[in-house]
Design an enzyme around this catalytic site. Structure first.
Site, mmCIF file in Angstrom:
data_model
loop_
_atom_site.group_PDB
_atom_site.id
_atom_site.type_symbol
_atom_site.label_atom_id
_atom_site.label_comp_id
_atom_site.label_asym_id
_atom_site.label_seq_id
_atom_site.Cartn_x
_atom_site.Cartn_y
_atom_site.Cartn_z
ATOM 1 N N GLN A 34 54.104 -1.114 -28.554
ATOM 2 C CA GLN A 34 54.252 -2.416 -27.899
ATOM 3 C C GLN A 34 52.848 -2.926 -27.666
ATOM 4 O O GLN A 34 51.987 -2.171 -27.239
ATOM 5 C CB GLN A 34 54.961 -2.264 -26.548
ATOM 6 N N SER A 35 52.632 -4.212 -27.952
ATOM 7 C CA SER A 35 51.258 -4.715 -27.921
ATOM 8 C C SER A 35 50.594 -4.570 -26.571
ATOM 9 O O SER A 35 49.499 -4.070 -26.442
ATOM 10 C CB SER A 35 51.223 -6.180 -28.306
ATOM 11 N N THR A 36 51.280 -5.037 -25.543
ATOM 12 C CA THR A 36 50.607 -5.076 -24.251
ATOM 13 C C THR A 36 51.374 -4.252 -23.235
ATOM 14 O O THR A 36 52.553 -3.950 -23.410
ATOM 15 C CB THR A 36 50.525 -6.511 -23.724
#
Ligand SMILES: [Zn+2]
Length: 702
Positions: A34-36
């Site tokens: 997940q990116s962030t």
């Protein structure tokens, strides 16, 4: 799509057909990302979906315990592979041929960077690794699948680009109109309507105004800092991040801060955008660069209120540029790496831990180094932290180097090295035995597998797994063995040994050779020494750290106060006291030398030594003595006689006035003229009017 027919209309193998026994023999890897951190917390549903892919792998024939989850990149951005341990691990597994299949929610999101993605595809093709996502199963050796995967990667990168472009476009549009809300420097604030206002806090306003006023007056950022420091004034700062974001703190003003204020166009009421540019380096770290003003994206003068006018801002920039050039040129005048200070660039202050700089003092044509810690002076107009004369320190370090790089010490080092080599050989044998043992186990497991009836799948599978495990253990043992061999392969042979010994006998010769320049010696020091920490107590302690971490502590006597250095017999001081009534410093030095006297540590008296001793021992100078006796200065004399100063000197030279030299430049004080003072008398030659003859200084020897 990849399962039935693909975009090009050619039939593709079905999922079941793509998975072969060779794939199933190897493990499957599920990459979760997940990116962030925000997404990690909020978007749990997507994480659920990612884990659900595990079930797809099981359906395709993998055992549950052979589907590994790589989820250490949760919360990392996909824009670059650097710093993404999980992705790197994935690539490693694929390239070592341990992965039968790679799984991801949207596989193209494995890598947002096309280069990383293409590399992964290439590796998957070489290692015959399948790729699975929610849309289907892909074989990188199948042209159509490969094309599709490539497109997916490109689209994913494009998506990121459009996302950014849209964001940046909006920002740029606002910036062009000067309406972009960005952080303001201290002293300026946004009001409710979003307009820029001066900070209503009068104290803040005054501090900012004072910086500009002081710079206007002094023209120097350093002088501005000095002024603030002298007056005990502080400068405000608004916290940009953290728990107390937005709050105001007060602290000492530093030079860099003044420069920041002077360079910031917002104080002149100008809006700007694009003054810096951020680039991502090879290591994935971001670097910020300043952009020249011609290339700023937006600059709107007179956009809002300010503390100075735009014209003054421009003037300040010009002054700063000029002084920067002056500084730079001055620095270029003396080449930075010249001068005899041996430890230039490697000395660290033992009091505050900062790097010390070198100053030189010239005495009788020779340069004497001094190590100074002056960080606070330069940046905060503070005090010198410590200063140490460099001569003794340099000598001690040079002596240490000559000792350390000696045949004896190298002999010991080589002996230790030899000892290590012997130990290494022992360990080597042990490791080789381990490899042989693993080989034997693997052979045994292989034989067992071959012997079993292939129709008895249950037993065959178990034995195959066993064989695989044994082979993996063998590979691990071999890798370990190779790694240690490479690391420990430093056995010194006779030839190298001879070279090293030759070098050690050469070192003192090279060091002491008069043709070796200061520059070369400094380079030798830097090759051997990491840094030297200096601290002064009753002695000066040098902590020398060599390259490689070894340390040595040295001490040199602390420089004693000047009075002690010139420790001197009381009768000499008495003689000086008496001589001062009649003689100048230079004359006294000559007389004392003639009497065979020496200042404290030997050598001869000079006028400067006499002057220094006079000050240390509180003797009245000749000037003070003459003044105390009522002698007049040249100005006073000129006034008394109503003539000009040149005439006073001329009359003195001609013997009309009586004067006494109070220094060695023949500057005189004059005896008051009395009732029969000479007056201007045109027509008579000065030589004919002589009244006094000047006593010549005659040394005692004559
Ligand atoms: Zn210091």
């Amino acid at each position: 799509m990849a399962d039935s027919t693909n975009v090009l209309g050619t039939p593709s193998k079905t999922a079941g057909m793509k998975v072969t026994a060779a794939h199933l023999k190897r493990d499957a890897f599920l990459y979760v990302r997940q990116s962030t951190l925000h997404q990690v917390l909020q978007n749990t549903e997507s994480t659920q979906r990612q884990y659900a892919l595990q079930q797809r792998a099981v359906a395709l024939g993998w055992q549950m315990d052979r589907v590994h989850v790589i989820d250490c990149d949760l919360g990392q951005s996909g824009a670059s592979a650097a710093d993404r341990e999980g992705f790197q691990q994935l690539v490693t597994e694929v390239s070592l041929g341990r992965a039968g299949m790679v799984l991801g929610l949207e596989v193209s999101r494995l890598a947002r960077n096309s280069a990383d993605w293409q590399r992964l595809l290439e590796l998957c093709a070489l290692a015959d690794t399948l790729i699975l996502d929610e849309d289907g199963l892909y074989d990188c050796n199948d042209f159509n699948d490969r094309l599709l995967l490539g497109l997916k990667g490109t689209l994913s990168e494009a998506e990121l680009h459009f996302l950014r472009a849209r964001l940046r476009g909006g920002i740029l549009n606002k910036a062009r109109r000067g309406e972009l809300i960005g952080p303001l420097p201290v002293g300026l604030l946004y009001d409710e309507a979003g307009r820029v206002r001066l900070d209503p806090d009068q104290q803040v306003q005054q501090a900012v105004r004072l910086v500009f006023e002081t710079f206007r007056r002094t023209g120097s950022a350093f002088a501005t800092v000095q002024y603030f420091h002298q007056e005990g004034l502080q400068f405000p700062r608004r916290l940009r991040t953290g728990l107390h974001k937005g709050e105001l703190t007060w602290g000492d003003l530093g030079t860099w801060r003044v420069l920041q204020v002077l360079h910031n166009p917002r104080y002149a009421g100008a809006f700007f955008f694009g003054r810096t540019r951020t680039r991502t380096g090879l290591d994935g770290n971001q670097r910020t660069q300043l952009v020249p003003r011609e290339d700023w994206l937006v600059l709107i003068p007179h956009a809002h209120v300010g503390y100075i006018t735009w014209e003054e801002y421009e003037e300040n920039q010009r002054r700063l540029r000029e002084s920067a050039q002056a500084q730079g040129a001055e620095r270029r005048k003396s080449p930075p790496r010249e001068g005899p200070a041996l430890l230039q660039g490697v000395v660290i202050c033992g009091v505050c831990g900062r790097r010390m700089t070198v100053r030189y003092h010239e005495r009788q044509g020779r340069l004497y180094p001094e190590y100074v810690c002056q960080h606070d002076v330069v940046n905060h107009a503070g005090r010198l932290c410590q200063r140490l004369p460099g001569q003794a320190i340099d000598a001690a370090v040079a002596q240490l180097l000559l000792e350390i790089v000696s045949p004896v010490s190298l002999e010991v080092a080589l002996a230790v090295q030899q000892e290590i080599a012997v130990r290494q050989a022992e360990v080597d044998t042990l490791r080789a035995q381990q490899v042989a043992r693993a080989q034997y186990e693997a052979d045994l497991a292989g034989q067992r597998y071959r012997r079993v009836d292939p129709n008895n799948r249950l037993v065959a599978d178990a034995l195959e797994a066993e064989w695989n495990a044994a082979l993996r253990a063998l590979q691990a043992a071999q890798q370990e063995y190779e790694r240690f061999r490479q690391k420990g392969g430093l056995i010194i042979d006779e030839e190298v040994r001879a070279q090293v010994m030759a070098l050690s006998t050469d070192f003192p010769r090279v060091w002491n050779d008069p043709h070796t320049t200061d520059h070369d010696r400094k380079r030798l020091v830097r090759l051997l020494i990491e840094d030297v920490t200096l601290i002064r107590t009753h002695v000066v302690t040098l902590q020398v750290r060599f390259r490689g971490g070894a340390t040595r502590t040295l001490t040199v006597p602390a420089p004693c106060p000047i009075g002690q250095r010139w420790a001197i017999a009381p009768e000499v001081i008495q003689a000086m006291d008496a001589l001062l009534n009649e003689h100048t410093d230079q004359q006294i030095a000559t007389i004392l030398n003639e009497r065979g006297l020496h200042p404290g540590k030997g050598g001869a008296f000079t006028n400067s030594i006499v002057a220094r001793l006079r000050r240390i021992h509180g003797l009245k100078s000749r000037y003070e003595r003459l003044r105390a006796a009522g002698m007049l200065t040249v100005e006073e004399m000129a006034q008394t006689l109503a003539i000009d100063e040149q005439t006073v000197k001329a009359w003195h030279k001609a013997g009309l006035l009586r004067g006494y030299a109070y220094n060695d430049k023949n500057c005189c004080l004059y005896e008051p003229p009395g009732p029969d003072a000479p007056a201007k008398c045109q027509g008579r030659k000065l030589t004919q009017r002589r009244r006094f003859t000047e006593p010549e200084f005659v040394s005692e020897r004559l």
